[in-house]
Design an enzyme around this catalytic site. Sequence first.
Site, short mmCIF file in Angstrom:
data_model
loop_
_atom_site.label_atom_id
_atom_site.label_comp_id
_atom_site.label_asym_id
_atom_site.label_seq_id
_atom_site.Cartn_x
_atom_site.Cartn_y
_atom_site.Cartn_z
CG MET A 1 -1.61 -1.37 0.91
SD MET A 1 -3.64 -1.13 2.05
CE MET A 1 -2.99 -1.29 3.35
N GLY B 1 5.55 -9.76 4.15
CA GLY B 1 5.55 -10.55 5.39
C GLY B 1 4.65 -10.94 6.16
CG HIS C 1 8.44 0.32 5.99
ND1 HIS C 1 8.71 -1.14 6.51
CD2 HIS C 1 7.00 -0.09 6.29
CE1 HIS C 1 7.81 -1.67 6.11
NE2 HIS C 1 6.89 -1.07 6.39
CG HIS D 1 6.67 -2.14 1.82
ND1 HIS D 1 6.57 -0.97 1.90
CD2 HIS D 1 6.23 -2.34 1.68
CE1 HIS D 1 5.45 -0.98 3.52
NE2 HIS D 1 5.16 -2.35 2.67
CB SER E 1 3.41 2.34 6.06
OG SER E 1 3.73 1.43 5.55
CG ASP F 1 1.07 -7.10 8.04
OD1 ASP F 1 -0.28 -6.58 8.98
OD2 ASP F 1 1.88 -6.58 7.23
O1 PAF Z 1 -0.49 -5.58 3.45
C1 PAF Z 1 -0.24 -5.08 2.72
O2 PAF Z 1 0.61 -4.19 2.76
C2 PAF Z 1 -1.98 -4.91 2.65
O3 PAF Z 1 -2.74 -5.61 3.29
C3 PAF Z 1 -1.80 -5.88 1.37
C4 PAF Z 1 -1.65 -6.94 0.89
C5 PAF Z 1 -0.92 -5.07 -0.26
C6 PAF Z 1 -3.25 -6.10 0.54
O4 PAF Z 1 -3.65 -4.87 0.40
#
Ligand code: PAF
Length: 256
Positions: free
Chosen positions: A31, A148, A35, A38, A187, A151
């Site tokens: 999204m 990651g 950082h 990612h 983020s 989550d």
């Molecule tokens: O983890 C995230 O940034 C979001 O939940 C994702 C997987 C991009 C879906 O919008």
Amino acid sequence: MTTVFEDLAVWRDARQAQVRAGLTLGFVPTMGALHEGHHSLVRRSRQENDLTLVSIFVNPAQFDDPKDLARYPRTLDDDLAALQAGHTDFLLLPRADDLYLDGYRYRVTEVEGSRDLEGAHRPGHFDGVLTVVLKLLQLARADRAYFGEKDWQQLSLVRGMTNAFFLPTAIVGCPTIRESDGLALSSRNRHLSPGDRSRAPLFHQALVNAATAADAEHALRAAGFDVDYIEDRPGRRVGAIRLGGIRLIDNVALEG
Ligand code: PAF
């Protein structure tokens, strides 16, 4: 050079040509507000695939709180510069109207694990996540997609959906990246006040050090944190807290 695709049809044609040429693709859905967490996913994808695609889409369907959606950081120029510097091949920037042509009438609902933990505190969140991930996986046609472990519940539900619908993309879970004081990169961290930022590592410390989830919750409440939940699940201790209105989630492996 990172090639940017905003038009979904143009991306799909490009991917078709790559598939014909036998080029493998790794996909990192995000999204934005990128950082080091990612970037570690991008690096892993670059090691394991011929080409790497990152998507940036702030998905309205997964926000249960409109204020959270409104203040979600949007840093496209910086993100693009960082992707260029990291030699990412492609960036997909879908428009909401193109991704949700159906007006979100069709959605993916998982009826067990998605109701627990984050799902219990953020109604509809995982419907939004799974729906957008399904759409993005279909568009990307990637060999592998990278998520990651921060989550943790999302990763497990995305894996479950991928198996349930026989999706051809392999889901690769990657370790949580932390600051040197243990705070998991997110983020949302940029919204923490300096005082809350200095207290935030207590969250990770409590998850790691407490003998039980209840002890961790007690320690965090005693330190003045708002705790949404701290729970033990098979192999994992997971938690969510609020600091100055900013919601942070984290998880650690449980021994034994
Ligand atoms: O983890 C995230 O940034 C979001 O939940 C994702 C997987 C991009 C879906 O919008």
